[in-house]
Scaffold this motif. Structure first.
Motif, PDB file in Angstrom:
ATOM      1  N   UNK A 129     -27.364   2.798  24.165  1.00 55.86           N
ATOM      2  CA  UNK A 129     -25.994   3.304  24.241  1.00 55.86           C
ATOM      3  C   UNK A 129     -25.128   2.355  25.066  1.00 55.86           C
ATOM      4  N   UNK A 130     -25.632   1.955  26.231  1.00 52.90           N
ATOM      5  CA  UNK A 130     -24.835   1.094  27.095  1.00 52.90           C
ATOM      6  C   UNK A 130     -24.605  -0.274  26.464  1.00 52.90           C
ATOM      7  N   UNK A 131     -25.596  -0.768  25.721  1.00 52.42           N
ATOM      8  CA  UNK A 131     -25.437  -2.076  25.084  1.00 52.42           C
ATOM      9  C   UNK A 131     -24.429  -2.004  23.934  1.00 52.42           C
ATOM     10  N   UNK A 132     -24.673  -1.135  22.973  1.00 50.04           N
ATOM     11  CA  UNK A 132     -23.879  -1.153  21.742  1.00 50.04           C
ATOM     12  C   UNK A 132     -22.563  -0.384  21.874  1.00 50.04           C
ATOM     13  N   UNK A 133     -22.622   0.842  22.414  1.00 49.41           N
ATOM     14  CA  UNK A 133     -21.376   1.599  22.590  1.00 49.41           C
ATOM     15  C   UNK A 133     -20.508   0.943  23.659  1.00 49.41           C
ATOM     16  N   UNK A 134     -21.155   0.426  24.708  1.00 49.31           N
ATOM     17  CA  UNK A 134     -20.403  -0.264  25.755  1.00 49.31           C
ATOM     18  C   UNK A 134     -19.685  -1.488  25.213  1.00 49.31           C
ATOM     19  N   UNK A 135     -20.371  -2.229  24.345  1.00 54.60           N
ATOM     20  CA  UNK A 135     -19.756  -3.414  23.736  1.00 54.60           C
ATOM     21  C   UNK A 135     -18.606  -3.012  22.806  1.00 54.60           C
ATOM     22  N   UNK A 136     -18.799  -1.916  22.071  1.00 57.12           N
ATOM     23  CA  UNK A 136     -17.746  -1.430  21.174  1.00 57.12           C
ATOM     24  C   UNK A 136     -16.502  -1.035  21.968  1.00 57.12           C
ATOM     25  N   UNK A 137     -16.720  -0.371  23.091  1.00 55.44           N
ATOM     26  CA  UNK A 137     -15.597  -0.005  23.957  1.00 55.44           C
ATOM     27  C   UNK A 137     -14.841  -1.236  24.427  1.00 55.44           C
ATOM     28  N   UNK A 138     -15.588  -2.222  24.879  1.00 51.20           N
ATOM     29  CA  UNK A 138     -14.961  -3.444  25.388  1.00 51.20           C
ATOM     30  C   UNK A 138     -14.170  -4.160  24.299  1.00 51.20           C
ATOM     31  N   UNK A 139     -14.644  -4.031  23.043  1.00 54.01           N
ATOM     32  CA  UNK A 139     -13.979  -4.695  21.924  1.00 54.01           C
ATOM     33  C   UNK A 139     -12.858  -3.850  21.332  1.00 54.01           C
ATOM     34  N   UNK A 140     -12.680  -2.632  21.850  1.00 53.94           N
ATOM     35  CA  UNK A 140     -11.615  -1.772  21.345  1.00 53.94           C
ATOM     36  C   UNK A 140     -11.918  -1.131  20.008  1.00 53.94           C
ATOM     37  N   UNK A 141     -13.198  -0.986  19.672  1.00 56.64           N
ATOM     38  CA  UNK A 141     -13.592  -0.367  18.398  1.00 56.64           C
ATOM     39  C   UNK A 141     -13.544   1.151  18.541  1.00 56.64           C
ATOM     40  N   UNK A 142     -12.776   1.800  17.693  1.00 55.11           N
ATOM     41  CA  UNK A 142     -12.667   3.253  17.738  1.00 55.11           C
ATOM     42  C   UNK A 142     -13.938   3.878  17.168  1.00 55.11           C
ATOM     43  N   UNK A 143     -14.467   4.934  17.819  1.00 54.40           N
ATOM     44  CA  UNK A 143     -15.712   5.537  17.321  1.00 54.40           C
ATOM     45  C   UNK A 143     -15.573   6.160  15.934  1.00 54.40           C
ATOM     46  N   UNK A 144     -14.350   6.583  15.548  1.00 57.36           N
ATOM     47  CA  UNK A 144     -14.148   7.222  14.245  1.00 57.36           C
ATOM     48  C   UNK A 144     -14.001   6.219  13.111  1.00 57.36           C
ATOM     49  N   UNK A 145     -13.895   4.929  13.432  1.00 56.85           N
ATOM     50  CA  UNK A 145     -13.641   3.901  12.419  1.00 56.85           C
ATOM     51  C   UNK A 145     -14.923   3.509  11.689  1.00 56.85           C
ATOM     52  N   UNK A 146     -14.753   2.726  10.595  1.00 57.90           N
ATOM     53  CA  UNK A 146     -15.921   2.229   9.872  1.00 57.90           C
ATOM     54  C   UNK A 146     -16.717   1.257  10.738  1.00 57.90           C
ATOM     55  N   UNK A 147     -16.024   0.468  11.548  1.00 57.15           N
ATOM     56  CA  UNK A 147     -16.742  -0.386  12.500  1.00 57.15           C
ATOM     57  C   UNK A 147     -17.543   0.469  13.470  1.00 57.15           C
ATOM     58  N   UNK A 148     -16.940   1.590  13.878  1.00 57.72           N
ATOM     59  CA  UNK A 148     -17.640   2.512  14.766  1.00 57.72           C
ATOM     60  C   UNK A 148     -18.883   3.072  14.115  1.00 57.72           C
ATOM     61  N   UNK A 149     -18.823   3.365  12.819  1.00 60.27           N
ATOM     62  CA  UNK A 149     -19.994   3.859  12.090  1.00 60.27           C
ATOM     63  C   UNK A 149     -21.126   2.828  12.132  1.00 60.27           C
ATOM     64  N   UNK A 150     -20.769   1.563  11.946  1.00 56.28           N
ATOM     65  CA  UNK A 150     -21.793   0.513  11.956  1.00 56.28           C
ATOM     66  C   UNK A 150     -22.458   0.414  13.331  1.00 56.28           C
ATOM     67  N   UNK A 151     -21.652   0.542  14.392  1.00 53.80           N
ATOM     68  CA  UNK A 151     -22.222   0.524  15.749  1.00 53.80           C
ATOM     69  C   UNK A 151     -23.121   1.736  15.953  1.00 53.80           C
ATOM     70  N   UNK A 152     -22.664   2.896  15.506  1.00 52.42           N
ATOM     71  CA  UNK A 152     -23.454   4.123  15.632  1.00 52.42           C
ATOM     72  C   UNK A 152     -24.825   3.957  14.987  1.00 52.42           C
ATOM     73  N   UNK A 153     -24.862   3.336  13.799  1.00 50.58           N
ATOM     74  CA  UNK A 153     -26.132   3.183  13.084  1.00 50.58           C
ATOM     75  C   UNK A 153     -27.099   2.261  13.811  1.00 50.58           C
ATOM     76  N   UNK A 154     -26.576   1.413  14.707  1.00 46.16           N
ATOM     77  CA  UNK A 154     -27.468   0.565  15.507  1.00 46.16           C
ATOM     78  C   UNK A 154     -28.118   1.349  16.640  1.00 46.16           C
ATOM     79  N   UNK A 155     -27.488   2.459  17.008  1.00 43.31           N
ATOM     80  CA  UNK A 155     -27.989   3.259  18.130  1.00 43.31           C
ATOM     81  C   UNK A 155     -28.842   4.430  17.642  1.00 43.31           C
ATOM     82  N   UNK A 156     -28.339   5.125  16.628  1.00 46.41           N
ATOM     83  CA  UNK A 156     -28.988   6.352  16.139  1.00 46.41           C
ATOM     84  C   UNK A 156     -29.306   6.187  14.660  1.00 46.41           C
TER      85      UNK A 156
END
Length: 197
Positions: free
Chosen positions: A97-124
């Motif tokens: 979570x800290x690696x992937x979600x933390x990186x997404x936060x730093x990059x400004x990726x919204x969790x509801x976006x398609x990019x957010x979905x791709x990050x989510x799939x790396x975690x869960x």
């Protein structure tokens, strides 16, 4: 240095010990009880000449462990952690979570976006069974309670380790992404209205 509005520093260790005892009453899960002992042992005695930051952290910690609302929140949380091996699960998933979600936060990726979905799939995993998905969301909801992170940050300050990097934003990012993209979550859970036991 002493502030009459707060308990003497010598009594704070006792306050913490009594607080942990109340929070973990009736908990029998061994992993969770290890956490209780960890919470008791973490605060170090203040040095003879504490910094203003350490002194403030000690006094804030005394206030926090005297807060009945926080005690109720933590009691509920440890009972969640004591089921389904969630302590072990949390320790395993936390770095991801800290690696992937933390990186997404730093990059400004919204969790509801398609990019957010791709990050989510790396975690869960996308095929994670619904009961495990619900357990994960309940765990995330529990660990993002503000008072819990404040407790650990105050301990870090007391132990001269600095406040550390906040973890709550990454956990909240993941919780939002799960609710946005995993359509098999029951409505009460996906809306954030589920009540932990």
């Amino acid at each position: 240095m002493h502030d009459e509005r707060h308990p003497d520093l010598a009594t704070i260790g006792k306050l913490i010990d009594e607080f942990v005892t109340r929070v973990f009453t009736d908990v029998t899960d061994e992993d969770t009880l290890v956490l209780a002992e960890f919470m008791r042992e973490l605060p170090t005695p203040l040095p003879d000449a504490p910094t203003a930051e350490q002194l403030t952290a000690w006094l804030e910690l005394a206030e926090l462990v005297s807060d009945q609302d926080f005690e109720r929140v933590l009691r509920r949380t440890v009972r969640i952690w004591a089921t389904d091996n969630r302590i072990e699960f949390g320790l395993n998933v936390r770095p991801l979570i800290l690696e992937h979600a933390g990186r997404a936060l730093a990059a400004g990726i919204e969790p509801q976006s398609e990019e957010g979905r791709a990050v989510l799939d790396r975690i869960v995993p996308s095929d994670l069974p619904v009961p495990e998905l619900i357990s994960l969301i309940e765990w995330l909801d529990a660990v993002t309670e503000p008072g819990i992170e404040r407790y650990w940050r105050l301990l870090s300050l007391i132990n001269s380790q600095g406040p550390g990097r906040p973890t709550t934003p990454a956990f909240r990012w993941l919780s939002t992404a799960l609710r946005a993209h995993r359509r098999n979550i029951p409505p009460a859970v996906s809306s954030g209205t589920s009540v932990a036991p």
